[in-house]
Motif scaffolding. Structure first.
Motif, PDB file in Angstrom:
ATOM      1  N   LEU A  16      -6.764  18.700 -44.693  1.00 56.24           N
ATOM      2  CA  LEU A  16      -7.580  17.628 -45.247  1.00 56.24           C
ATOM      3  C   LEU A  16      -7.535  16.457 -44.278  1.00 56.24           C
ATOM      4  O   LEU A  16      -6.459  15.908 -44.021  1.00 56.24           O
ATOM      5  N   ALA A  17      -8.668  16.097 -43.717  1.00 53.17           N
ATOM      6  CA  ALA A  17      -8.780  14.925 -42.849  1.00 53.17           C
ATOM      7  C   ALA A  17      -9.396  13.820 -43.693  1.00 53.17           C
ATOM      8  O   ALA A  17     -10.551  13.920 -44.112  1.00 53.17           O
ATOM      9  N   CYS A  18      -8.606  12.786 -43.990  1.00 53.79           N
ATOM     10  CA  CYS A  18      -9.008  11.788 -44.986  1.00 53.79           C
ATOM     11  C   CYS A  18      -9.057  10.379 -44.415  1.00 53.79           C
ATOM     12  O   CYS A  18      -8.225  10.006 -43.583  1.00 53.79           O
ATOM     13  N   ASP A  19     -10.007   9.624 -44.919  1.00 48.02           N
ATOM     14  CA  ASP A  19     -10.081   8.190 -44.670  1.00 48.02           C
ATOM     15  C   ASP A  19      -9.849   7.492 -45.989  1.00 48.02           C
ATOM     16  O   ASP A  19     -10.445   7.848 -47.009  1.00 48.02           O
ATOM     17  N   SER A  20      -8.976   6.502 -45.975  1.00 51.01           N
ATOM     18  CA  SER A  20      -8.697   5.717 -47.169  1.00 51.01           C
ATOM     19  C   SER A  20      -9.803   4.682 -47.323  1.00 51.01           C
ATOM     20  O   SER A  20     -10.168   3.999 -46.369  1.00 51.01           O
ATOM     21  N   LEU A  22      -5.458   9.631 -42.885  1.00 55.22           N
ATOM     22  CA  LEU A  22      -4.372  10.496 -43.294  1.00 55.22           C
ATOM     23  C   LEU A  22      -4.815  11.937 -43.072  1.00 55.22           C
ATOM     24  O   LEU A  22      -5.953  12.286 -43.413  1.00 55.22           O
ATOM     25  N   THR A  23      -3.946  12.769 -42.501  1.00 55.67           N
ATOM     26  CA  THR A  23      -4.237  14.192 -42.334  1.00 55.67           C
ATOM     27  C   THR A  23      -3.143  14.987 -43.018  1.00 55.67           C
ATOM     28  O   THR A  23      -1.959  14.789 -42.745  1.00 55.67           O
ATOM     29  N   LEU A  24      -3.552  15.862 -43.929  1.00 56.28           N
ATOM     30  CA  LEU A  24      -2.631  16.713 -44.675  1.00 56.28           C
ATOM     31  C   LEU A  24      -2.882  18.162 -44.279  1.00 56.28           C
ATOM     32  O   LEU A  24      -3.998  18.670 -44.453  1.00 56.28           O
ATOM     33  N   ARG A  40      -4.331   5.293 -53.907  1.00 53.36           N
ATOM     34  CA  ARG A  40      -5.154   5.219 -52.701  1.00 53.36           C
ATOM     35  C   ARG A  40      -6.328   6.179 -52.887  1.00 53.36           C
ATOM     36  O   ARG A  40      -6.133   7.353 -53.168  1.00 53.36           O
ATOM     37  N   TYR A  41      -7.530   5.654 -52.752  1.00 52.41           N
ATOM     38  CA  TYR A  41      -8.737   6.464 -52.882  1.00 52.41           C
ATOM     39  C   TYR A  41      -9.105   6.980 -51.495  1.00 52.41           C
ATOM     40  O   TYR A  41      -9.197   6.209 -50.541  1.00 52.41           O
ATOM     41  N   LEU A  42      -9.297   8.299 -51.409  1.00 51.16           N
ATOM     42  CA  LEU A  42      -9.532   8.962 -50.135  1.00 51.16           C
ATOM     43  C   LEU A  42     -10.868   9.677 -50.113  1.00 51.16           C
ATOM     44  O   LEU A  42     -11.288  10.261 -51.120  1.00 51.16           O
ATOM     45  N   ARG A  43     -11.503   9.654 -48.967  1.00 47.07           N
ATOM     46  CA  ARG A  43     -12.703  10.464 -48.714  1.00 47.07           C
ATOM     47  C   ARG A  43     -12.284  11.470 -47.638  1.00 47.07           C
ATOM     48  O   ARG A  43     -11.898  11.069 -46.537  1.00 47.07           O
ATOM     49  N   CYS A  44     -12.347  12.750 -47.968  1.00 51.77           N
ATOM     50  CA  CYS A  44     -11.765  13.785 -47.099  1.00 51.77           C
ATOM     51  C   CYS A  44     -12.774  14.878 -46.752  1.00 51.77           C
ATOM     52  O   CYS A  44     -13.679  15.169 -47.531  1.00 51.77           O
ATOM     53  N   THR A  45     -12.564  15.491 -45.612  1.00 51.25           N
ATOM     54  CA  THR A  45     -13.240  16.715 -45.259  1.00 51.25           C
ATOM     55  C   THR A  45     -12.167  17.796 -45.185  1.00 51.25           C
ATOM     56  O   THR A  45     -11.028  17.531 -44.810  1.00 51.25           O
ATOM     57  N   VAL A  46     -12.539  19.015 -45.553  1.00 50.97           N
ATOM     58  CA  VAL A  46     -11.611  20.139 -45.558  1.00 50.97           C
ATOM     59  C   VAL A  46     -11.912  21.002 -44.357  1.00 50.97           C
ATOM     60  O   VAL A  46     -13.046  21.415 -44.139  1.00 50.97           O
ATOM     61  N   ARG A  47     -10.866  21.275 -43.574  1.00 47.33           N
ATOM     62  CA  ARG A  47     -10.990  22.178 -42.425  1.00 47.33           C
ATOM     63  C   ARG A  47     -10.045  23.350 -42.651  1.00 47.33           C
ATOM     64  O   ARG A  47      -9.009  23.204 -43.278  1.00 47.33           O
ATOM     65  N   GLN A  48     -10.426  24.506 -42.124  1.00 47.88           N
ATOM     66  CA  GLN A  48      -9.562  25.684 -42.246  1.00 47.88           C
ATOM     67  C   GLN A  48      -9.078  26.103 -40.892  1.00 47.88           C
ATOM     68  O   GLN A  48      -9.653  25.848 -39.901  1.00 47.88           O
TER      69      GLN A  48
END
Length: 134
Positions: A33-37, A54-56, A126-134
């Motif tokens: 998950l590549a996220c921007d707060s 934030l990257t999870l 914290r509200y996050l906007r994320c893209t999911v990468r595999q």
């Protein structure tokens, strides 16, 4: 209070399936998950804009057929044990003295709750906007 419409059910399903492993087998099911707060709020609901990122990296370790189970979470260079209640979360972990809960809101929107217990309880959302990468 400004009520927000629920996401269209097929969109929510797509979001949940992007987090779900391919069956009960954990092999090859790592998600990033590549996220921007976008916003951070304190315990009394005072919010401010936030521009952090934030990257999870979530690597399944032992999952049940329903997607619940254990993951290895890589965050800030640390590898931490993470628990998932279902394939759609919530996802729970601890880093130092802070407990985290990640909630899925839609296919791109997430909420991260952080609770620090020392020296006294202190929480943030914290509200996050994320893209999911595999």
């Amino acid at each position: 209070m400004n009520a927000r419409a629920l996401p269209h059910p097929p969109l929510m399903l797509v979001a949940l399936l992007t987090l779900a492993p391919a069956g009960a087998s954990a092999e090859g099911a790592v998600r990033v998950l590549a996220c921007d707060s976008t916003r951070v709020c304190d315990t009394v609901g005072e919010c401010r804009s936030d521009a952090g990122s934030l990257t999870l990296r979530m690597a399944p370790q032992a999952l049940d057929a329903d997607g619940s189970g254990r993951y290895a979470l890589t965050l800030d260079g640390d590898v931490l044990p993470m628990q998932a209640v279902s394939e759609a979360g919530p996802f729970l972990w601890q880093q130092a003295d802070t407990h985290y809960t990640l909630l899925v809101n839609s296919n791109t929107e997430f909420v991260l709750h952080a609770l620090s217990l020392s020296p006294q309880p202190l929480a943030t959302l914290r509200y996050l906007r994320c893209t999911v990468r595999q």
